[in-house]
Design a protein around this motif. Structure first.
Motif, PDB file in Angstrom:
ATOM      1  N   ALA A  82       0.827  -1.207   0.000  1.00 12.47           N
ATOM      2  CA  ALA A  82       0.000   0.000   0.000  1.00 12.47           C
ATOM      3  C   ALA A  82       0.860   1.256   0.000  1.00 12.47           C
ATOM      4  O   ALA A  82       0.567   2.231  -0.695  1.00 12.47           O
ATOM      5  N   TYR A  83       1.962   1.212   0.781  1.00 10.02           N
ATOM      6  CA  TYR A  83       2.850   2.371   0.869  1.00 10.02           C
ATOM      7  C   TYR A  83       3.564   2.601  -0.460  1.00 10.02           C
ATOM      8  O   TYR A  83       3.737   3.744  -0.895  1.00 10.02           O
ATOM      9  N   ARG A  84       3.977   1.525  -1.122  1.00 12.60           N
ATOM     10  CA  ARG A  84       4.630   1.643  -2.429  1.00 12.60           C
ATOM     11  C   ARG A  84       3.691   2.283  -3.443  1.00 12.60           C
ATOM     12  O   ARG A  84       4.116   3.083  -4.284  1.00 12.60           O
ATOM     13  N   TRP A  85       2.419   1.949  -3.364  1.00  7.01           N
ATOM     14  CA  TRP A  85       1.437   2.462  -4.316  1.00  7.01           C
ATOM     15  C   TRP A  85       1.367   3.983  -4.267  1.00  7.01           C
ATOM     16  O   TRP A  85       1.155   4.642  -5.281  1.00  7.01           O
ATOM     17  N   LYS A  86       1.543   4.549  -3.061  1.00 10.59           N
ATOM     18  CA  LYS A  86       1.437   6.003  -2.906  1.00 10.59           C
ATOM     19  C   LYS A  86       2.451   6.743  -3.768  1.00 10.59           C
ATOM     20  O   LYS A  86       2.168   7.824  -4.277  1.00 10.59           O
ATOM     21  N   PHE A  87       3.647   6.180  -3.940  1.00 13.37           N
ATOM     22  CA  PHE A  87       4.683   6.862  -4.719  1.00 13.37           C
ATOM     23  C   PHE A  87       4.248   7.030  -6.169  1.00 13.37           C
ATOM     24  O   PHE A  87       4.463   8.091  -6.772  1.00 13.37           O
ATOM     25  N   ALA A  88       3.657   5.983  -6.735  1.00 14.76           N
ATOM     26  CA  ALA A  88       3.197   6.061  -8.128  1.00 14.76           C
ATOM     27  C   ALA A  88       2.017   7.017  -8.261  1.00 14.76           C
ATOM     28  O   ALA A  88       1.948   7.805  -9.218  1.00 14.76           O
ATOM     29  N   LEU A  89       1.096   6.984  -7.298  1.00 14.55           N
ATOM     30  CA  LEU A  89      -0.076   7.857  -7.353  1.00 14.55           C
ATOM     31  C   LEU A  89       0.317   9.324  -7.163  1.00 14.55           C
ATOM     32  O   LEU A  89      -0.226  10.212  -7.828  1.00 14.55           O
ATOM     33  N   GLN A  90       1.269   9.572  -6.272  1.00 14.76           N
ATOM     34  CA  GLN A  90       1.731  10.942  -6.042  1.00 14.76           C
ATOM     35  C   GLN A  90       2.411  11.508  -7.282  1.00 14.76           C
ATOM     36  O   GLN A  90       2.259  12.690  -7.591  1.00 14.76           O
ATOM     37  N   HIS A  91       3.121  10.658  -7.990  1.00  8.97           N
ATOM     38  CA  HIS A  91       3.774  11.106  -9.219  1.00  8.97           C
ATOM     39  C   HIS A  91       2.740  11.551 -10.254  1.00  8.97           C
ATOM     40  O   HIS A  91       2.986  12.478 -11.032  1.00  8.97           O
ATOM     41  N   LEU A  92       1.574  10.906 -10.240  1.00  4.31           N
ATOM     42  CA  LEU A  92       0.505  11.268 -11.173  1.00  4.31           C
ATOM     43  C   LEU A  92      -0.311  12.458 -10.665  1.00  4.31           C
ATOM     44  O   LEU A  92      -1.223  12.926 -11.353  1.00  4.31           O
ATOM     45  N   GLY A  93       0.027  12.943  -9.460  1.00  2.88           N
ATOM     46  CA  GLY A  93      -0.642  14.131  -8.932  1.00  2.88           C
ATOM     47  C   GLY A  93      -1.811  13.849  -8.011  1.00  2.88           C
ATOM     48  O   GLY A  93      -2.622  14.747  -7.752  1.00  2.88           O
ATOM     49  N   TYR A  94      -1.891  12.634  -7.478  1.00  2.00           N
ATOM     50  CA  TYR A  94      -3.019  12.263  -6.609  1.00  2.00           C
ATOM     51  C   TYR A  94      -2.528  11.971  -5.201  1.00  2.00           C
ATOM     52  O   TYR A  94      -1.693  11.098  -4.986  1.00  2.00           O
ATOM     53  N   GLN A  95      -3.037  12.734  -4.241  1.00  2.00           N
ATOM     54  CA  GLN A  95      -2.712  12.533  -2.832  1.00  2.00           C
ATOM     55  C   GLN A  95      -3.846  11.724  -2.195  1.00  2.00           C
ATOM     56  O   GLN A  95      -4.919  12.248  -1.922  1.00  2.00           O
ATOM     57  N   THR A  96      -3.604  10.471  -1.979  1.00  2.05           N
ATOM     58  CA  THR A  96      -4.647   9.592  -1.436  1.00  2.05           C
ATOM     59  C   THR A  96      -4.386   9.307   0.037  1.00  2.05           C
ATOM     60  O   THR A  96      -3.246   9.398   0.508  1.00  2.05           O
ATOM     61  N   LYS A  97      -5.438   8.956   0.747  1.00  2.00           N
ATOM     62  CA  LYS A  97      -5.300   8.580   2.156  1.00  2.00           C
ATOM     63  C   LYS A  97      -4.684   7.189   2.228  1.00  2.00           C
ATOM     64  O   LYS A  97      -5.144   6.263   1.546  1.00  2.00           O
ATOM     65  N   PHE A  98      -3.689   7.030   3.086  1.00  2.00           N
ATOM     66  CA  PHE A  98      -3.008   5.742   3.186  1.00  2.00           C
ATOM     67  C   PHE A  98      -3.969   4.633   3.608  1.00  2.00           C
ATOM     68  O   PHE A  98      -3.871   3.506   3.143  1.00  2.00           O
ATOM     69  N   ARG A  99      -4.900   4.959   4.497  1.00  4.76           N
ATOM     70  CA  ARG A  99      -5.831   3.931   4.966  1.00  4.76           C
ATOM     71  C   ARG A  99      -6.657   3.388   3.812  1.00  4.76           C
ATOM     72  O   ARG A  99      -6.955   2.182   3.764  1.00  4.76           O
ATOM     73  N   ASN A 100      -7.023   4.265   2.861  1.00  2.14           N
ATOM     74  CA  ASN A 100      -7.787   3.803   1.700  1.00  2.14           C
ATOM     75  C   ASN A 100      -6.917   2.942   0.781  1.00  2.14           C
ATOM     76  O   ASN A 100      -7.378   1.935   0.241  1.00  2.14           O
ATOM     77  N   ASP A 101      -5.661   3.334   0.620  1.00  7.00           N
ATOM     78  CA  ASP A 101      -4.738   2.526  -0.178  1.00  7.00           C
ATOM     79  C   ASP A 101      -4.597   1.126   0.423  1.00  7.00           C
ATOM     80  O   ASP A 101      -4.655   0.117  -0.283  1.00  7.00           O
TER      81      ASP A 101
END
Length: 320
Positions: A64-83
């Motif tokens: 889930a934490y790894r996923w945030k890096f790819a999403l942030q690069h695309l410009g999306y700040q998601t809640k970690f709990r949702n990831d």
């Protein structure tokens, strides 16, 4: 009607294969072996089983934490709990139709974080490509270290090792040709596919362009490290498997991972694969079967628990 039928078949066929494998495995066991398997489950040290489940949680967290890096690069700040919860749900969905969890994961992120489905799915596909490359590294190390054992086994089964090498080379060449055609061909059908998959490709390319790519790569290796340690810890649950060498553990891990894709969550196939590999190293059939079912059952129960809990919590924690 074609889509519902296809979905039904994609669900029922792997399930039937899994049930068939279970039937085959247990009908080939003697009453004495079945009794020994039962005893193994009763006398197992479940401290190590629960310890392996604890280690598995790090894999969920890291994915889930790894996923945030790819999403942030695309410009999306998601809640970690949702990831994290969408990852848990995706594992649960994979128990029904193999590889369908990736779709549900992107769909849930679209629902709760408003990330476009094609871009979210692109990042998930990119993850799978990275995971496949790391797994192939495991396979290469495992097969090189166990070359003599595997070669002897193939000779016993009248399978020429050279044949496997040529098949592998042919598959690799076909993959290279496909990549070259995709990049350079100006065919109308290729251009049309590129247009439709633009968001998907953007998500996949995010790994190469993201500023946190080294963190992404670290977590990619950490995920597989946690999977391997999870498998390794479980060998201490049974007295007969405690002294298994680490190279045998790696081979069991490799073939168990391969078996997961054949049926719903590895139903039947996973324990059978473990039993077959362990038997090559002189471990008795009943102990091999017991170990395979012990690790598969515990991990499946964890997947079901976390998946259902996450599915119930997602709408509750995202009330507007």
């Amino acid at each position: 009607m074609k889509t519902p039928i296809r979905k039904f078949l994609s669900l029922i066929i792997p399930l039937l294969i899994g049930i068939g494998i279970i039937y085959y495995q247990f009908t080939t066991l003697t009453p004495n072996e079945l009794e020994k398997i039962k005893i193994s489950f009763l006398k197992a040290d479940y401290f190590y089983v629960f310890l392996s489940l604890f280690v598995a949680l790090f894999g969920y967290w890291s994915r889930a934490y790894r996923w945030k890096f790819a999403l942030q690069h695309l410009g999306y700040q998601t809640k970690f709990r949702n990831d994290l919860m969408t990852v848990c749900v995706s594992y649960l969905v994979n128990l029904t139709i193999p590889r369908s969890g990736e779709i549900s994961r992107a769909a849930l992120l679209k629902k709760y974080e408003n990330v476009p489905f094609d871009k979210a799915f692109g990042t998930v596909v990119a993850e799978r490509i990275v995971d496949m490359l790391i797994f192939l590294l495991f396979v290469a190390v495992g097969f090189v270290s166990q070359y003599d054992k595997i070669y002897s086994f193939l000779l016993e089964k009248n399978v020429k090792f050279e044949t496997l090498i040529w098949v592998s080379i042919a598959g690799f060449l076909m993959f290279i040709i496909f990549i070259l055609v995709w990049i350079y061909a100006e065919w109308k059908i290729i251009l049309k596919l590129k247009q439709k998959l633009a968001g998907l490709i953007e998500g996949m390319q995010s790994i190469l362009k993201m500023k946190d790519k080294w963190n992404y790569i670290f977590h990619s290796f950490f995920i597989w490290f946690s999977y391997l340690i999870m498998f390794y810890v479980t060998i201490f649950a049974l007295p007969e498997t405690t002294n298994i060498s680490f190279d045998v553990v790696v081979m069991g891990f490799i073939f168990g991972t391969l078996a997961v894709g054949f049926t719903n969550g590895g139903l039947g196939a996973y324990p059978l694969a473990i039993a077959m590999i362990f038997s090559l190293y002189g471990i008795s059939n009943d102990i091999s079967v017991a170990f395979g079912w012990l690790i598969w059952t515990s991990q499946t129960l964890l997947t079901i628990f976390l998946g259902l809990l996450s599915y119930l919590l997602l709408p509750v924690l995202n009330k507007k």
